[in-house]
Design an enzyme around this catalytic site. Structure first.
Site, mmCIF file in Angstrom:
data_model
loop_
_atom_site.group_PDB
_atom_site.id
_atom_site.type_symbol
_atom_site.label_atom_id
_atom_site.label_comp_id
_atom_site.label_asym_id
_atom_site.label_seq_id
_atom_site.Cartn_x
_atom_site.Cartn_y
_atom_site.Cartn_z
ATOM 1 N N GLY A 81 0.712 -1.178 -0.235
ATOM 2 C CA GLY A 81 -0.521 -0.274 0.056
ATOM 3 C C GLY A 81 0.774 1.201 -0.647
ATOM 4 O O GLY A 81 0.824 2.009 -0.168
ATOM 5 N N ASP A 121 8.576 6.329 8.455
ATOM 6 C CA ASP A 121 8.118 5.814 9.653
ATOM 7 C C ASP A 121 6.550 6.473 10.543
ATOM 8 O O ASP A 121 6.758 7.848 10.292
ATOM 9 C CB ASP A 121 9.110 5.696 11.131
ATOM 10 C CG ASP A 121 8.778 5.106 12.415
ATOM 11 O OD1 ASP A 121 8.358 3.988 12.387
ATOM 12 O OD2 ASP A 121 8.865 5.325 13.799
ATOM 13 N N LYS A 135 -7.947 10.546 1.201
ATOM 14 C CA LYS A 135 -6.909 10.406 2.387
ATOM 15 C C LYS A 135 -5.580 10.851 2.050
ATOM 16 O O LYS A 135 -5.011 11.564 2.896
ATOM 17 C CB LYS A 135 -7.120 8.853 2.902
ATOM 18 C CG LYS A 135 -6.395 8.797 4.338
ATOM 19 C CD LYS A 135 -6.394 7.400 4.831
ATOM 20 C CE LYS A 135 -5.082 7.041 6.281
ATOM 21 N NZ LYS A 135 -4.661 5.789 6.489
HETATM 22 P P1 IMP Z 1 5.017 1.400 10.127
HETATM 23 O O1 IMP Z 1 4.996 3.678 9.653
HETATM 24 O O2 IMP Z 1 4.350 0.632 9.436
HETATM 25 O O3 IMP Z 1 5.646 1.291 11.106
HETATM 26 O O4 IMP Z 1 3.182 1.683 11.535
HETATM 27 C C1 IMP Z 1 3.104 2.636 12.348
HETATM 28 C C2 IMP Z 1 1.266 2.614 12.654
HETATM 29 O O5 IMP Z 1 1.210 3.418 12.620
HETATM 30 C C3 IMP Z 1 0.640 1.263 11.801
HETATM 31 O O6 IMP Z 1 1.163 0.452 12.379
HETATM 32 C C4 IMP Z 1 -0.552 1.756 12.240
HETATM 33 O O7 IMP Z 1 -1.123 1.695 13.639
HETATM 34 C C5 IMP Z 1 -0.110 3.575 12.822
HETATM 35 N N1 IMP Z 1 -0.455 4.106 11.836
HETATM 36 C C6 IMP Z 1 0.176 4.596 11.051
HETATM 37 N N2 IMP Z 1 -0.090 6.014 9.760
HETATM 38 C C7 IMP Z 1 -1.680 5.169 10.099
HETATM 39 C C8 IMP Z 1 -2.427 5.226 9.435
HETATM 40 O O8 IMP Z 1 -3.011 6.310 8.488
HETATM 41 N N3 IMP Z 1 -3.827 5.015 9.669
HETATM 42 C C9 IMP Z 1 -4.455 4.665 10.762
HETATM 43 N N4 IMP Z 1 -3.230 4.468 11.689
HETATM 44 C C10 IMP Z 1 -1.773 4.619 10.970
#
Ligand code: IMP
Length: 200
Positions: free
Chosen positions: A12, A70, A176
């Site tokens: 995604g 991140d 979004k």
């Molecule tokens: P990472 O950046 O892939 O480590 O993800 C960080 C975490 O933040 C995700 O697993 C979600 O729990 C949360 N997160 C980050 N961006 C979003 C978003 O756009 N919608 C909902 N949750 C988010």
């Protein structure tokens, strides 16, 4: 054409960065396409630290520019939790239905003005000469009283945007991306890469 490696296994995120950078003369390549399978331990205490840790670890394995991101949710009433632990909050394998309900329970009885929150996304770029650049994007909102919407992922059903009057899980991907933390950080990074188009 130049290549840029985006250090993620998330399809995604790759789709989104490819859409946003489509008008640049670069090919965005995934770690998978580069044959990189390294898992990087994200043990930083800020989004910036984690994005840099990831990008630097992958940059050691390639001569191309490497981007890594991140992101997470900061809730003011919970002193910024879950923050950098957003994915790991209550355990990586716990469903978001449970995580979201737990957050709603922790905020039970808390007035709307005190339920402010934001999604944060930091993207780090590491250039072949070792230079590091950072882009940060945020979207402000509040934690609603109950989950709403089926789109998006993670904490989207409980994150509401005042101006839109709905949760981010009620938006299409395109809606979004226009306002999201990740969309903003990606567009800011694109500008930096364009300014830096000799790419060191
Ligand atoms: P990472 O950046 O892939 O480590 O993800 C960080 C975490 O933040 C995700 O697993 C979600 O729990 C949360 N997160 C980050 N961006 C979003 C978003 O756009 N919608 C909902 N949750 C988010």
């Amino acid at each position: 054409m130049r290549s840029i490696i985006f250090a993620t296994g998330n399809e995604g995120k790759l789709r989104e960065i490819r859409q946003i950078m489509a008008d640049m003369d670069v090919e965005i390549r995934s770690m998978k396409e580069e044959g990189i399978t390294t898992e990087v331990k994200e043990d930083g205490t800020t989004f910036e630290e984690n994005a840099i840790i990831k990008a630097k670890a992958i940059a050691e394995l390639t001569k191309e520019i490497v981007l890594a991101d991140d992101s997470g949710l900061e809730i003011d009433y919970l002193n910024g939790e879950p923050g950098v632990y957003s994915a790991r909050y209550m355990g990586e394998k716990t469903s978001y239905e449970i995580k979201n309900q737990a957050i709603l329970d922790r905020l039970q009885g808390v007035a709307k003005e005190q339920r402010t929150a934001r999604f944060v996304c930091v993207i780090a770029a590491v250039f072949p000469d070792g230079t590091v650049r950072i882009a940060r994007g945020t979207i402000e909102g509040y934690i609603g009283e109950k989950p709403a919407g089926e789109n998006g992922f993670g904490y989207d059903p409980i994150f509401y945007v005042e101006e839109l009057g709905c949760s981010t899980a009620e938006l299409t991907d395109a809606q979004k991306n226009k306002i999201s933390h990740r969309g903003k950080a990606l567009r800011a990074m694109k500008e930096m890469l364009n300014e830096n188009n000799d790419c060191k």
